[in-house]
Structure formats: structure tokens, C-alpha cells
Design an enzyme around this catalytic site. Structure first.
Site, PDB file in Angstrom:
ATOM      1  N   ARG A 122       0.896  -1.176   0.000  1.00  0.00           N
ATOM      2  CA  ARG A 122       0.000   0.000   0.000  1.00  0.00           C
ATOM      3  C   ARG A 122       0.924   1.213   0.000  1.00  0.00           C
ATOM      4  NH1 ARG A 122      -5.431   1.261   3.344  1.00  0.00           N
ATOM      5  NH2 ARG A 122      -6.127  -0.011   1.596  1.00  0.00           N
ATOM      6  N   HIS A 129      -7.151   1.394  -6.721  1.00  0.00           N
ATOM      7  CA  HIS A 129      -7.368   0.401  -5.645  1.00  0.00           C
ATOM      8  C   HIS A 129      -7.977  -0.852  -6.288  1.00  0.00           C
ATOM      9  CE1 HIS A 129      -7.730  -1.172  -1.735  1.00  0.00           C
ATOM     10  NE2 HIS A 129      -8.636  -0.367  -1.191  1.00  0.00           N
ATOM     11  N   GLN A 144      -9.830  -3.709  -4.252  1.00  0.00           N
ATOM     12  CA  GLN A 144     -11.141  -3.302  -3.742  1.00  0.00           C
ATOM     13  C   GLN A 144     -12.227  -3.534  -4.785  1.00  0.00           C
ATOM     14  OE1 GLN A 144     -11.979  -1.747  -0.574  1.00  0.00           O
ATOM     15  NE2 GLN A 144     -13.973  -2.349  -1.367  1.00  0.00           N
ATOM     16  N   ASP A 187     -17.539   7.138  -1.409  1.00  0.00           N
ATOM     17  CA  ASP A 187     -16.263   6.951  -0.703  1.00  0.00           C
ATOM     18  C   ASP A 187     -15.986   8.240   0.059  1.00  0.00           C
ATOM     19  OD1 ASP A 187     -13.831   5.964   0.186  1.00  0.00           O
ATOM     20  OD2 ASP A 187     -12.776   6.246  -1.719  1.00  0.00           O
ATOM     21  N   CYS A 204     -16.341   1.398   0.108  1.00  0.00           N
ATOM     22  CA  CYS A 204     -15.189   0.537   0.413  1.00  0.00           C
ATOM     23  C   CYS A 204     -14.812   0.565   1.886  1.00  0.00           C
ATOM     24  CB  CYS A 204     -13.997   0.923  -0.462  1.00  0.00           C
ATOM     25  SG  CYS A 204     -13.376   2.588  -0.125  1.00  0.00           S
ATOM     26  N   ARG A 209     -13.400  -8.772   0.441  1.00  0.00           N
ATOM     27  CA  ARG A 209     -11.982  -8.470   0.198  1.00  0.00           C
ATOM     28  C   ARG A 209     -11.166  -9.754   0.369  1.00  0.00           C
ATOM     29  NH1 ARG A 209     -10.044  -3.347   0.872  1.00  0.00           N
ATOM     30  NH2 ARG A 209      -8.123  -4.274   0.038  1.00  0.00           N
TER      31      ARG A 209
HETATM   32  N1   CP Z   1     -11.238  -0.427   1.915  1.00  0.00           N
HETATM   33  C1   CP Z   1      -9.985  -0.487   2.383  1.00  0.00           C
HETATM   34  O1   CP Z   1      -9.019  -0.637   1.616  1.00  0.00           O
HETATM   35  O2   CP Z   1      -9.884  -0.424   3.724  1.00  0.00           O
HETATM   36  P1   CP Z   1      -8.549  -0.264   4.582  1.00  0.00           P
HETATM   37  O3   CP Z   1      -8.015   1.127   4.318  1.00  0.00           O
HETATM   38  O4   CP Z   1      -8.979  -0.450   5.995  1.00  0.00           O
HETATM   39  O5   CP Z   1      -7.556  -1.299   4.141  1.00  0.00           O
HETATM   40  N1  NVA Z   2     -10.160   6.761  -1.170  1.00  0.00           N
HETATM   41  C1  NVA Z   2      -9.804   6.222   0.117  1.00  0.00           C
HETATM   42  C2  NVA Z   2      -9.964   4.737   0.125  1.00  0.00           C
HETATM   43  C3  NVA Z   2      -9.629   4.083   1.438  1.00  0.00           C
HETATM   44  C4  NVA Z   2      -9.729   2.596   1.385  1.00  0.00           C
HETATM   45  C5  NVA Z   2      -8.373   6.600   0.450  1.00  0.00           C
HETATM   46  O1  NVA Z   2      -7.523   6.532  -0.429  1.00  0.00           O
HETATM   47  O2  NVA Z   2      -8.122   6.987   1.597  1.00  0.00           O
END
Ligand code: CP
Ligand code: NVA
Length: 313
Positions: A110, A137, A140, A232, A271, A299
């Protein structure tokens, strides 16, 4: 040596491969009915494999679902926050990629910046999986599509017959929905205020490949008769000026008015993490049309299939 199969963007992977990943996710999920969460899948396809899970930013779902996915597949994982690694003190991503390739069978990252995961993949001899960047992502969206296909009361679970409407910030998650529209042929509507639209280059690339995507700035109009409403956060990790963003995006809150404009059987996706009272009301996210907890659970199932695909196992 055959090049590693990375999972970086849905735009890079053929539609037939993505289809097979979703099919396998459905199959594996069904096969686990009755097993306890920590029990291994019968075939334990990742036996002997170890995967790194590296985080440059916070995570609940991605962290725990990948860890459990690997466990259920019979493999093992090593999780690290990048700040605890020499990466956090300036070691290059290129050197990190080469070093970790000597120890591990795959790397999930990440990353703050999408360029980081591109450099990691370019320098790794093992598959690299994108667990979210500022740009996209993809894991997701595979879980989200799995969730929609399970929802057979919605157009028989057929993605190609569904209309999905994205309401709010044109962010990383929206970008992956655009990429997936090319591959899975659902109709996608995008509704964002001025200054928060998705990048034109991403939209144009999808449209040039035949994706059915409409930009409808008015959120009420965008949600009319849609099958799926998606929200989101208005402030993604790494975003600045949160006060201004919350104000600028406030008209794009998913509430009962928008859900009532949607199709009778419509459902709500998010998400997570969610901010009740900002991008969505509590009535919607905790209401009967919301499938966000099943989406979060998926997931795990989607990523098991992604891991198997990356590792040819
Ligand atoms: N939706 C998602 O990726 O959640 P986290 O940020 O908790 O991993
Ligand atoms: N758009 C959000 C998604 C989190 C899973 C972010 O990037 O923080």
C-alpha cells in the site's frame, strides 16, 4: 525466466483473466462454507509460499484480509509498516525490491504514490500486488464486483446489465471502477462537483476502449434508476485541505433522496472506512440497501483468488 504476474491496475490485465479471477473467487468462497475462519482451504495452494504485506499508510481491511487470505491458502505472511523498514530512512524502492525478491514469493504494497509501486514491480523478480495507491485500488474493485455478482436479486447478478453510479470525489477507487468498466461492460455514471472530477486521461482511455461511461454532474440525476450507488470518503489518505473538501463535496452526500431516486432493488456500496454525516448518511449506510459489510468480507475472498493468479498456484 517468465516475468512475474503483477496485480497493479485492472487496466493492465486482460478481461478474460479478470473474469477467471472472479470465477475462482466465487468457487473458493462456496467451498469454504462450514469451515472456521482459521482453517486452511483443502488444497492449501500457497503451501510453502511467504508474502510480504507492506504499508506506507493505515489499513484495517487490506491488512487483515490479506493476512487471513494467505493463512487460508496455506501460506505465511510478514507484515511491516514502511516506517519500520529502511525504506522509511531513505533506502530506495529499487534496492528494497531486489532484496525482498530474494526472500519472498510475492509482495503486497500500500503506497502513497503510485510511482512507488511501479518501481517496486519493475525491480522485483516476484509478483507485486497493489493494496491501494493515490491513483487506484484494484483489489477493492474485484471485491466489489464479487459482491454485485452475488446479489442475484439485482439483474440476476449480471454486471453487464447493471448501472453503477459513483457519487463524490473522483479519487483512486473511482479510477479503478473506470478501469473495470472496460473489462466487465457495466454502465458507469460519474457524478462529482467541479474540481473533483476523475482525471480526463483515465476517462478518455476507458472511453476509447468502448466503456459505457457517462459524466452526470447533478447527483440526483446521476442516481435516477441506477442499480448501484457508490460513495467513498471526501478526504482520502494524503489529501490536504480537508475542511475545504468537505464543504465543496457536501452536496454529494449519499442520502435517502438519492437512494430513493435509484432503482427499486438498488444497493449501496462503500469501500470503508466511512464517515457518517459526510459522504453518506447513517440511514443509508446502516439501512436495508447497504451491502458494505458483505463487500468488506469479500476483500478476503477476492484477494485469495488474486494471490492464486499471481502465484500460478
Ligand atoms: N477499503 C480499504 O481498503 O480499507 P482499509 O483502508 O482499511 O484497508
Ligand atoms: N479513497 C480512500 C480509500 C480508502 C480505502 C483513500 O484513499 O483513503
Amino acid at each position: 525466466m517468465t516475468p512475474p504476474k503483477h496485480f497493479l491496475s485492472l487496466a493492465d490485465i486482460q478481461a478474460s483473466e479478470l473474469r477467471s479471477i472472479l470465477d475462482e473467487a466465487h468457487r473458493m468462497k462456496k467451498n469454504r462454507i462450514g469451515l472456521r475462519k482459521g482453517e486452511l482451504d483443502k488444497d492449501a495452494p500457497l503451501k510453502g509460499e511467504t508474502i510480504a504485506l507492506i504499508f506506507e499508510k493505515s489499513s484495517t481491511r487490506t491488512r487483515f484480509s490479506f493476512d487471513m487470505a494467505i493463512k487460508q491458502l496455506g501460506g505465511s505472511s510478514i507484515t511491516a509498516n514502511s516506517n519500520e523498514m529502511q525504506l522509511g530512512r531513505g533506502e530506495t524502492i529499487e534496492d528494497t525490491a531486489k532484496v525482498l525478491s530474494g526472500y519472498l514469493d510475492a509482495i503486497m504494497l500500500r503506497a502513497n504514490n503510485h510511482e512507488t509501486i511501479i518501481s517496486l514491480a519493475a525491480n522485483a523478480d516476484v509478483p507485486v500486488i497493489n493494496g491501494l495507491t493515490n491513483f487506484n485500488h484494484p483489489c477493492q474493485i474485484m471485491a466489489d464486483l464479487l459482491t454485485l455478482e452475488e446479489h442475484t436479486s439485482l439483474n440476476a447478478g449480471q454486471l453487464k446489465n447493471m448501472t453503477l453510479t459513483w457519487v463524490g470525489d473522483g479519487n483512486n477507487v473511482a479510477n479503478s471502477f473506470i478501469n473495470a468498466a472496460v473489462k466487465f461492460k457495466y454502465k458507469l455514471r460519474l457524478s462529482s462537483p467541479n474540481g473533483y472530477e476523475v482525471k480526463k486521461s483515465i476517462l478518455d482511455a476507458a472511453l476509447s476502449q468502448g466503456a459505457d461511461i457517462e459524466v452526470i454532474t447533478n447527483p440526483l440525476q446521476a442516481c435516477k434508476d441506477t442499480d448501484v450507488v457508490i460513495a467513498d470518503t471526501f478526504v482520502s489518505m494524503g489529501d490536504k485541505n480537508s475542511e475545504k473538501r468537505l464543504k465543496d463535496l457536501s452536496e454529494y452526500q449519499v442520502n435517502d433522496t438519492l437512494m430513493n431516486a435509484a432503482a427499486k432493488n438498488s444497493i449501496f456500496l462503500h469501500c470503508l472506512p466511512a464517515h457518517r454525516g459526510e459522504e453518506v448518511t447513517a440511514e443509508v449506510i446502516d439501512g436495508p440497501k447497504s451491502v458494505v459489510m458483505r463487500e468488506a468480507e469479500n476483500r478476503l475472498h477476492a484477494q485469495k483468488s488474486i494471490l492464486k493468479w499471481c502465484l500460478n498456484s
